[in-house]
Design a protein around this motif. Structure first.
Motif, short mmCIF file in Angstrom:
data_model
loop_
_atom_site.label_atom_id
_atom_site.label_comp_id
_atom_site.label_asym_id
_atom_site.label_seq_id
_atom_site.Cartn_x
_atom_site.Cartn_y
_atom_site.Cartn_z
N MET A 1 3.26 88.59 78.41
CA MET A 1 4.69 88.74 78.18
C MET A 1 4.96 89.46 76.86
O MET A 1 5.86 90.31 76.76
CB MET A 1 5.35 87.37 78.18
N LEU A 2 4.16 89.13 75.84
CA LEU A 2 4.31 89.80 74.55
C LEU A 2 4.01 91.28 74.69
O LEU A 2 4.71 92.12 74.10
CB LEU A 2 3.38 89.16 73.53
N GLU A 3 2.96 91.60 75.47
CA GLU A 3 2.61 93.00 75.66
C GLU A 3 3.74 93.77 76.34
O GLU A 3 4.00 94.93 76.02
CB GLU A 3 1.32 93.12 76.47
N ARG A 4 4.43 93.13 77.30
CA ARG A 4 5.54 93.80 77.98
C ARG A 4 6.65 94.17 77.00
O ARG A 4 7.23 95.25 77.09
CB ARG A 4 6.10 92.90 79.08
N PHE A 5 6.92 93.24 76.08
CA PHE A 5 7.94 93.53 75.07
C PHE A 5 7.49 94.65 74.15
O PHE A 5 8.25 95.58 73.86
CB PHE A 5 8.25 92.27 74.26
N ILE A 6 6.26 94.57 73.69
CA ILE A 6 5.74 95.59 72.78
C ILE A 6 5.71 96.96 73.47
O ILE A 6 6.00 97.98 72.84
CB ILE A 6 4.34 95.20 72.28
N ASN A 7 5.37 96.96 74.76
CA ASN A 7 5.27 98.23 75.48
C ASN A 7 6.59 99.01 75.49
O ASN A 7 6.60 100.24 75.58
CB ASN A 7 4.81 97.99 76.92
N THR A 8 7.71 98.28 75.43
CA THR A 8 9.00 98.96 75.43
C THR A 8 9.25 99.74 74.15
O THR A 8 10.15 100.59 74.09
CB THR A 8 10.15 97.94 75.63
N LEU A 56 2.20 100.31 62.57
CA LEU A 56 3.03 100.13 63.76
C LEU A 56 3.31 101.44 64.49
O LEU A 56 3.53 101.44 65.71
CB LEU A 56 4.36 99.48 63.37
N ARG A 57 3.28 102.54 63.79
CA ARG A 57 3.53 103.84 64.43
C ARG A 57 2.28 104.44 65.07
O ARG A 57 2.39 105.39 65.84
CB ARG A 57 4.07 104.82 63.39
N ARG A 58 1.13 103.86 64.80
CA ARG A 58 -0.13 104.46 65.28
C ARG A 58 -0.20 104.59 66.80
O ARG A 58 -0.73 105.61 67.30
CB ARG A 58 -1.32 103.65 64.75
N HIS A 302 -9.16 94.23 66.70
CA HIS A 302 -9.77 94.88 67.87
C HIS A 302 -8.78 95.02 69.02
O HIS A 302 -8.82 96.00 69.77
CB HIS A 302 -11.02 94.11 68.31
N TRP A 303 -7.88 94.03 69.17
CA TRP A 303 -6.86 94.13 70.21
C TRP A 303 -5.95 95.32 69.92
O TRP A 303 -5.57 96.06 70.83
CB TRP A 303 -6.03 92.86 70.28
N TRP A 304 -5.58 95.50 68.67
CA TRP A 304 -4.71 96.61 68.30
C TRP A 304 -5.40 97.94 68.57
O TRP A 304 -4.78 98.89 69.06
CB TRP A 304 -4.30 96.50 66.85
N GLN A 305 -6.69 98.01 68.27
CA GLN A 305 -7.44 99.22 68.58
C GLN A 305 -7.41 99.51 70.08
O GLN A 305 -7.25 100.66 70.49
CB GLN A 305 -8.90 99.07 68.11
N GLN A 306 -7.59 98.47 70.88
CA GLN A 306 -7.56 98.64 72.32
C GLN A 306 -6.16 98.96 72.82
O GLN A 306 -5.98 99.76 73.75
CB GLN A 306 -8.08 97.36 73.00
N TYR A 307 -5.16 98.35 72.19
CA TYR A 307 -3.78 98.60 72.60
C TYR A 307 -3.40 100.06 72.40
O TYR A 307 -2.67 100.64 73.21
CB TYR A 307 -2.82 97.70 71.82
N VAL A 308 -3.88 100.66 71.34
CA VAL A 308 -3.57 102.06 71.05
C VAL A 308 -4.02 102.97 72.19
O VAL A 308 -3.36 103.97 72.49
CB VAL A 308 -4.24 102.48 69.72
N THR A 310 -5.02 101.76 75.53
CA THR A 310 -4.83 101.26 76.90
C THR A 310 -3.56 100.46 77.09
O THR A 310 -3.21 100.14 78.23
CB THR A 310 -6.02 100.38 77.33
N ARG A 311 -2.88 100.08 75.99
CA ARG A 311 -1.69 99.25 76.05
C ARG A 311 -1.99 97.85 76.61
O ARG A 311 -1.16 97.26 77.30
CB ARG A 311 -0.59 99.90 76.90
#
Length: 407
Positions: A1-8, A56-58, A302-308, A310-311
């Motif tokens: 759910m957090l990822e869905r919010f961040i994805n926006t 945050l902008r990365r 590491h999650w942030w690295q992956q998020y950059v 693959t989201r």
């Protein structure tokens, strides 16, 4: 759910813009400038917000390579944590403390000591380019013994070039095996469940070997360049990795054997939280607050690295948050063992403890590495560079031929 919010808040992966050329240098120079001007409520807040903004902008940008995007993105979070840590302290440059050395550096140089801005920036740059505190009053624990400290510059560079070749060779072999196992693993579960499990264990450990030697490649290359150009001296570059023989437990694997690049970054928040809550140093609550928070911070990086790239999470949470659980179990068993055996027999049973420790460490990582290595391979982080991709492709081809031969 957090990822869905961040994805926006971010563009789709395919809609990212090229990373500005000065983005990484800009964030680093903000960190250096923040060190140089010193702590102050307004200054600290301003620099912290700027570093947070860079982080945050990365995800809006890409360098065009998955592996490079992954490797570079986590440093922005590290910059924030490092700046907040050192804003609350006054790090001192103490130089080489080896009494056997004929070299005598200036001692106890703090931020306030340099008289000119160039000197202060030089002090801050030196602080920003060391993550283990070599030559500073906050050197992290378990730095490996440095046998090359008194080498001449050319001899040091030559030795590091040999290390570079060895790390590269082992890394490519591990990638070849990952490719080979991946090719035959598709058929293994139907023919033999045990073979599928064995292949997964081999792939997991090859992923760990790849990580170990990837760290080694980067470190020896940077250290050789820095020493060759006269930017630093051999004694400032002790080995980044300790002997595998020191990995007699999961805890020691992380605390002694593996690299200490992020050691202070992930440890200091736990230490400060334990002090804030009033727990004594060395107490059980303090110890486990530090343990769990350290791995949680490591997971976040590491999650942030992956998020950059693959989201989403690709096994980071499962892997990093299993480690403190495994270590807690490990500590409990060790406590029972120490209180159950006769102290007089401790020395006689040392060989048994070490043997069980190695077996336990191997087994623990064989299982817990699964989600992390699968995610790293699936997203192209493992095998992302051209030479790595060639090694994996060669292994896949040979694995496919192996299947054809047996069928």
């Amino acid at each position: 759910m957090l990822e869905r919010f961040i994805n926006t808040l971010y563009p789709l992966i395919e809609e990212r813009s090229p990373l500005p050329v000065l983005y990484i240098p800009g964030a680093f120079m903000v960190l250096v400038f923040g060190y140089a001007i010193g702590p102050d409520p307004i200054r600290t807040t301003t620099i912290s917000l700027l570093l947070v903004l860079f982080a945050l902008r990365r995800p809006c940008y890409t360098v065009g390579n998955t592996a490079q995007d992954y490797g570079l993105s986590g440093w922005f979070i590290v910059f924030v944590l490092l700046f907040l840590d050192f804003s609350a302290t006054n790090p001192r440059w103490v130089g080489r403390r080896d009494e056997s050395s004929s070299r005598k550096d200036n001692e106890s140089i703090t931020r306030r000591d340099p008289e000119t801005w160039p000197q202060r920036l030089a002090w801050a740059l030196r602080l920003a380019t060391t993550l283990r505190g070599i030559g500073w009053d906050w050197e992290v624990k378990s730095v490996p013994r440095h046998l090359e400290a008194d080498f001449s510059r050319l001899k040091f560079v030559g030795k590091r070039m040999l290390d570079l070749a060895l790390h590269t060779l082992v890394k490519l072999i591990s990638l070849y095996i990952i490719g080979f196992c991946g090719a035959i693993q598709q058929d293994a579960p139907s023919s033999s469940p045990w073979m599928g499990w064995l292949l997964r264990v081999v792939e997991n450990w090859c992923g760990a070997i790849w990580s170990w030697n990837t760290v080694g490649v980067g470190y020896v290359a940077i250290s050789a360049i820095a020493v060759l150009l006269g930017m630093s001296e051999p004694w400032e570059w002790p080995p980044i990795l300790n002997s595998v023989a020191t990995a007699t437990s999961v805890r020691r694997t992380w605390s002694v054997a593996y690299h200490q690049i992020l050691r202070r970054t992930v440890q200091q928040p736990g230490i400060r939280l334990a002090r804030l809550l009033g727990f004594k140093k060395g107490s059980i609550p303090s110890r486990y607050i530090q343990l769990y928070l350290a791995f949680y911070i490591s997971f976040c990086i590491h999650w942030w690295q992956q998020y950059v790239i693959t989201r989403g999470d690709k096994g980071e949470f499962a892997f990093f948050m299993m480690q403190p659980l495994v270590i807690t179990l490990e500590d409990s068993v060790q406590w029972v063992w120490r209180n159950a055996i006769n102290p007089k027999r401790k020395q006689d049973l040392l060989w048994f403890e070490i043997a069980v420790g190695y077996a336990w460490t191997f087994t623990a990582f064989a299982f817990t590495l699964t989600p992390f290595v699968k995610g790293m391979v699936a997203t192209g982080i493992i095998g992302g560079s051209p030479e790595d991709a060639i090694a994996m492709l060669l292994g896949q081809r040979h694995g496919a031929k192996y299947l054809q031969y047996w069928h």
